[in-house]
Write a protein that holds these residues in place. Structure first.
Motif, mmCIF file in Angstrom:
data_model
loop_
_atom_site.group_PDB
_atom_site.id
_atom_site.type_symbol
_atom_site.label_atom_id
_atom_site.label_comp_id
_atom_site.label_asym_id
_atom_site.label_seq_id
_atom_site.Cartn_x
_atom_site.Cartn_y
_atom_site.Cartn_z
ATOM 1 N N ALA A 153 21.348 61.838 -25.278
ATOM 2 C CA ALA A 153 21.443 63.256 -25.638
ATOM 3 C C ALA A 153 21.935 64.096 -24.455
ATOM 4 C CB ALA A 153 20.089 63.769 -26.124
ATOM 5 N N VAL A 154 21.617 63.669 -23.253
ATOM 6 C CA VAL A 154 22.074 64.389 -22.060
ATOM 7 C C VAL A 154 23.587 64.261 -21.922
ATOM 8 C CG1 VAL A 154 21.973 64.462 -19.540
ATOM 9 C CG2 VAL A 154 19.869 64.194 -20.877
ATOM 10 N N ILE A 155 24.068 63.033 -22.033
ATOM 11 C CA ILE A 155 25.515 62.809 -21.915
ATOM 12 C C ILE A 155 26.253 63.540 -23.030
ATOM 13 C CG2 ILE A 155 27.331 61.077 -21.886
ATOM 14 C CD1 ILE A 155 25.506 61.102 -19.406
ATOM 15 N N GLU A 156 25.708 63.519 -24.221
ATOM 16 C CA GLU A 156 26.361 64.213 -25.337
ATOM 17 C C GLU A 156 26.396 65.721 -25.083
ATOM 18 O OE1 GLU A 156 28.410 65.347 -28.489
ATOM 19 O OE2 GLU A 156 28.229 63.291 -27.709
ATOM 20 N N TYR A 157 25.321 66.259 -24.507
ATOM 21 C CA TYR A 157 25.315 67.693 -24.205
ATOM 22 C C TYR A 157 26.402 68.031 -23.184
ATOM 23 C CZ TYR A 157 24.024 72.150 -22.151
ATOM 24 O OH TYR A 157 24.072 73.430 -21.662
ATOM 25 N N LEU A 158 26.552 67.220 -22.149
ATOM 26 C CA LEU A 158 27.585 67.475 -21.140
ATOM 27 C C LEU A 158 28.977 67.385 -21.756
ATOM 28 C CD1 LEU A 158 26.144 65.448 -18.113
ATOM 29 C CD2 LEU A 158 25.941 67.908 -18.547
ATOM 30 N N LEU A 159 29.181 66.400 -22.625
ATOM 31 C CA LEU A 159 30.481 66.266 -23.285
ATOM 32 C C LEU A 159 30.750 67.439 -24.225
ATOM 33 C CD1 LEU A 159 30.429 62.430 -24.082
ATOM 34 C CD2 LEU A 159 31.792 63.606 -22.330
ATOM 35 N N GLU A 160 29.698 67.907 -24.892
ATOM 36 C CA GLU A 160 29.862 69.057 -25.775
ATOM 37 C C GLU A 160 30.239 70.302 -24.971
ATOM 38 O OE1 GLU A 160 27.406 71.462 -29.308
ATOM 39 O OE2 GLU A 160 26.430 69.853 -28.165
ATOM 40 N N GLU A 161 29.615 70.466 -23.802
ATOM 41 C CA GLU A 161 29.989 71.579 -22.921
ATOM 42 C C GLU A 161 31.447 71.439 -22.473
ATOM 43 O OE1 GLU A 161 28.790 74.354 -21.997
ATOM 44 O OE2 GLU A 161 26.611 74.338 -22.180
ATOM 45 N N ASN A 162 31.879 70.215 -22.187
ATOM 46 C CA ASN A 162 33.278 70.013 -21.795
ATOM 47 C C ASN A 162 34.240 70.394 -22.918
ATOM 48 O OD1 ASN A 162 32.583 69.158 -19.250
ATOM 49 N ND2 ASN A 162 33.023 66.991 -19.599
ATOM 50 N N ARG A 163 33.881 70.010 -24.138
ATOM 51 C CA ARG A 163 34.738 70.362 -25.280
ATOM 52 C C ARG A 163 34.779 71.882 -25.471
ATOM 53 N NH1 ARG A 163 32.338 65.463 -27.357
ATOM 54 N NH2 ARG A 163 30.617 66.653 -28.291
ATOM 55 N N TYR A 164 33.643 72.500 -25.313
ATOM 56 C CA TYR A 164 33.577 73.959 -25.436
ATOM 57 C C TYR A 164 34.402 74.637 -24.336
ATOM 58 C CZ TYR A 164 31.487 78.629 -25.770
ATOM 59 O OH TYR A 164 31.284 79.979 -25.908
ATOM 60 N N ALA A 165 34.308 74.099 -23.108
ATOM 61 C CA ALA A 165 35.096 74.645 -21.992
ATOM 62 C C ALA A 165 36.587 74.545 -22.294
ATOM 63 C CB ALA A 165 34.750 73.920 -20.699
ATOM 64 N N ASP A 166 36.998 73.397 -22.818
ATOM 65 C CA ASP A 166 38.420 73.220 -23.155
ATOM 66 C C ASP A 166 38.869 74.240 -24.193
ATOM 67 O OD1 ASP A 166 38.610 71.130 -21.383
ATOM 68 O OD2 ASP A 166 38.368 69.562 -22.906
ATOM 69 N N ALA A 167 37.986 74.494 -25.172
ATOM 70 C CA ALA A 167 38.340 75.448 -26.217
ATOM 71 C C ALA A 167 38.459 76.866 -25.659
ATOM 72 C CB ALA A 167 37.298 75.410 -27.337
ATOM 73 N N LEU A 168 37.521 77.265 -24.799
ATOM 74 C CA LEU A 168 37.553 78.602 -24.225
ATOM 75 C C LEU A 168 38.728 78.795 -23.283
ATOM 76 C CD1 LEU A 168 34.786 79.057 -25.529
ATOM 77 C CD2 LEU A 168 34.035 80.114 -23.378
ATOM 78 N N LEU A 169 39.068 77.720 -22.573
ATOM 79 C CA LEU A 169 40.138 77.826 -21.584
ATOM 80 C C LEU A 169 41.522 77.616 -22.199
ATOM 81 C CD1 LEU A 169 38.477 75.947 -18.583
ATOM 82 C CD2 LEU A 169 38.863 78.411 -18.808
ATOM 83 N N ALA A 170 41.583 77.401 -23.498
ATOM 84 C CA ALA A 170 42.881 77.152 -24.137
ATOM 85 C C ALA A 170 43.847 78.300 -23.890
ATOM 86 C CB ALA A 170 42.683 76.917 -25.638
#
Length: 728
Positions: A67-84
């Motif tokens: 769940a920790v790794i998934e949370y970090l990956l989810e934050e990365n996906r969110y960062a990519d979306a915001l930084l688009a």
């Protein structure tokens, strides 16, 4: 400008700050196409000194939890979306950074024995190639040999870094250490330079630093403990299994780190041990590597010293009763009876500090940071008025000569100088408007010649201005600020500005050159460096005033620098960004709590933001050794309460914050990935604005971020594009 007052840890409510709070929407907003990740709360209470401290995101510290790794990956996906929406700007900046690099570039060659060694970089390759060519009087051979090709070694690795890199005294072997995950624990290999093949010798689990014996048959190295503290020195015999290596020295005190290196003369193996405020040195004659290490001088709390070998010139070697040559001496850099350090000399084997004789006496306000010892000269690197200076001392008669610097704001440092009998000093010079130069200073004539200047295609230094200014701190202390901008940038308060800070460990943030920074300056940015207390820019006392129970000076100094830039119309609060890494990330977290409306955007990279939790866990890497810097919250209630008063994670509140770009490294052994992760999770739960909040975790690297230079450029371009977007 008057300083706003603060009520405890609350936000300032001075008229100026209140005006900036109306409304929070004036800062960079997010238009998120997907929902922000919301970390689950798992209630947890720390108990210390009769008090409880909530830590609802402590579960993020377990990297083995999927769940920790998934949370970090989810934050990365969110960062990519915001930084688009910043991708076009990021790609443009990346292209600009790349365009300022020559397709092929060689470093300045460094002579060592019968060879010149240098590096070659390629704009389309992530790592360098190490080469050498024969050298001799009247000979400058064009025949090159490849010593090590990092690009070939890096194939198949997402992360790759060469740590130690040492040529043997006979120039037949290379000892080099590899890290392939960013954890800063290395594997040592030995390369035969005559065949370009590695020997069977492979030694795992190393830290930084190796040293060769004089006969090139033995090598010394350090090994870390489970907390990644280098605590042992081992000796390896070339051609034997590493299981037969011999333990030479072990440091039991967990607050001390161990290092090993050769004297410049090549006559001694030196073993240094040091905490933040105390150190000592042992030595082994390099021609008798099996000898037991001997202590230079006894360890005394609060006394630091380091040594190098000073072989008296033109004098016969006479054996003393203790077996040491009578003319051999140590050059000693120490703070013994010298707050800002002095350089002394002492006979090898004479361990009594009261008999040490000054070569460069103590000068209050002039901090001697380093010394380089040669056969006839000692070069001291010293800091005065916030700038580095080089002073050359002739050992025979004490004659001194200062090397002159051409700019009012600059950085200078001694470079690679492996030859003990060299007639020249290699040093590097740069300024915010001057690309790096490698220069040679002739000891006898006092003349200086440029060996190499980094070529920056398209750059014209005459288009930029660099200044040194001073901000007044709360207590009246004058804080130096280095400022650079393009001549066409208006200084009427409308320009965006990025303010950088660090302020810990007596580390100086130098006003150096950055080709990447040009992308900001060319977009009308002002760039400034706050040389705040806790660093070493103004001497040892500057450091002392920004550590332990005076740490808050670091944060308020930075805010004073921000206010100065606004009051002098370099920028305004709504166009001011701040950036810091590691301990500088702690600075970012602290000022965002103390004065959230002083900045529009903040970048905190691998930030040390959960300091109370980390300093309360001695099992974590570096914790025990860090208590002399931050305090020990386990043993001292005063340290605990003071640290808690500024801990970024523990002081996040329900009010608007600047836009934030936060970076972490999953394999970081210095600042655990979970510190920024927990901090961002708490921000998402509490902050009352809709400003950008981004967490990006490098899943395959450590404290330094991506290892290849193209990847590092892309990461830098992403951060700079964030500021361009947030401050526009």
């Amino acid at each position: 400008m008057p300083r706003p007052t603060f009520d405890g840890l609350g936000v300032s409510t001075s008229p100026r700050e209140t005006a900036q709070m109306e409304p929070s929407q004036t800062t960079a907003q997010s238009a998120a196409p997907i929902a922000a990740p919301i970390a689950a709360k798992h209630p947890f209470k720390h108990v210390a000194h009769g008090t409880e401290r909530s830590d609802d995101y402590r579960w993020l510290q377990d990297r083995n939890d999927p769940a920790v790794i998934e949370y970090l990956l989810e934050e990365n996906r969110y960062a990519d979306a915001l930084l688009a929406e910043t991708i076009a700007e990021r790609d443009a900046i990346f292209g600009e950074i790349e365009s300022r690099v020559l397709p092929v570039a060689d470093s300045a060659p460094v002579r060592k024995g019968p060879w010149e060694y240098f590096e070659r970089s390629f704009s389309d390759q992530p790592y360098v190639k190490h080469l050498r060519r024969p050298w001799g009087p009247g000979i400058r051979s064009a025949v090159e040999e490849v010593v090590l090709d990092e690009n070939a070694l890096a194939v198949g690795h997402d992360f790759f870094e060469v740590g130690s890199y040492e040529i043997s005294p006979d120039h037949r072997l290379l000892a080099y250490a590899l890290d392939t995950n960013g954890g800063e624990v290395y594997e040592l290999r030995i390369r035969n330079l005559e065949t370009s093949e590695d020997l069977a010798d492979e030694i795992p689990n190393l830290y930084y630093g190796v040293a060769w014996s004089k006969d090139s048959r033995s090598i010394f190295y350090t090994r870390p403990d489970e907390a990644v503290r280098p605590y042992q020195v081992w000796r390896h015999q070339i051609g034997t299994p590493s299981t037969e290596d011999k333990l030479i020295f072990e440091e039991p005190d967990e607050s001390f780190f161990v290092s090993v290196y050769e004297s410049r003369s090549g006559d001694y193996i030196l073993i240094g041990t040091g905490s933040r405020i105390t150190s000592d040195v042992r030595y082994i004659p390099s021609d008798t590597p099996e000898a037991a290490p001997r202590l230079v001088a006894q360890r005394r709390h609060g006394i630091e010293y380091e040594v190098d070998h000073l072989r008296a010139a033109n004098s016969a070697s006479v054996e003393r009763t203790d077996g040491e040559p009578a003319n051999d001496q140590w050059a000693i850099l120490t703070n013994d009876n010298a707050l800002d350090f002095r350089v002394a000399t002492a006979a090898i084997g004479d361990s009594e500090p009261e008999r040490w004789r000054d070569l460069a006496p103590h000068r209050m306000g002039t901090r001697i940071a380093e010394m380089d010892v040669f056969e006839k000269h000692v070069v001291v690197s010293e800091r005065r008025d916030g700038l580095e200076h080089l002073r050359v001392i002739r050992v025979a008669d004490g004659n001194e000569q200062a090397i002159q610097m051409p700019d009012p704001v600059y950085t200078v440092a001694t470079g690679a100088n492996p030859e003990y009998s060299s007639e020249t000093l290699r040093y590097s010079y740069a300024s915010p408007t001057q690309p790096p130069q490698d220069l040679d200073y002739n000891f006898e004539s006092g003349s200086t010649s440029i060996v190499k200047e980094t070529e920056i295609p398209g750059f014209n230094k005459d288009q930029y201005i660099c200044e040194r200014s001073w901000a007044s701190a709360d207590d009246g202390t004058q804080i130096p600020i280095s400022i650079v901008y393009k001549m066409t940038t208006p200084l009427d308060g409308t320009a965006p500005c990025l303010l950088y800070g660090y302020g810990s460990y007596e580390i100086c943030i130098e006003p150096s050159f950055s080709s990447a920074r040009l992308s900001l300056l060319d977009r009308g940015f002002v760039y400034a460096i706050a040389h705040i207390r806790g660093g070493g820019e103004m001497g040892r006392s500057w450091y002392e005033q920004g550590r332990l129970l005076q740490k808050r000076n670091t944060f308020t100094d930075f805010i004073s620098c921000a206010e100065y830039l606004c009051s002098e119309n370099y920028t305004s609060a709504m166009r001011l960004g701040a950036r810091g890494r590691s301990a500088g990330g702690l600075l970012m977290g602290a000022v965002s709590n103390l004065a959230p409306h002083a900045f529009r955007a903040i970048s905190a990279e691998v930030p040390f933001v959960d300091c109370v939790s980390t300093m309360s866990d001695p099992a974590l890497p570096l914790t025990v050794g860090e208590w002399e810097e931050w305090g020990n919250p386990i043993e001292s209630r005063a340290d605990y309460e003071y640290m808690l008063s500024y801990s970024p994670y523990d002081n996040v509140e329900n009010h608007p914050y600047p836009a934030m770009f936060v970076a972490a490294g999953l394999n970081d052994p210095r600042v655990m990935y979970w510190e920024p992760a927990k901090w961002v999770a708490k921000h998402r739960a509490l902050r009352s604005d809709t400003n950008l909040l981004i967490l990006r975790t490098e899943m395959g690297s450590g404290h330094g971020g991506p290892s290849g230079r193209q990847d590092a450029w892309r990461e830098e371009a992403a951060v700079l594009a964030f500021f361009v977007h947030a401050l526009s």
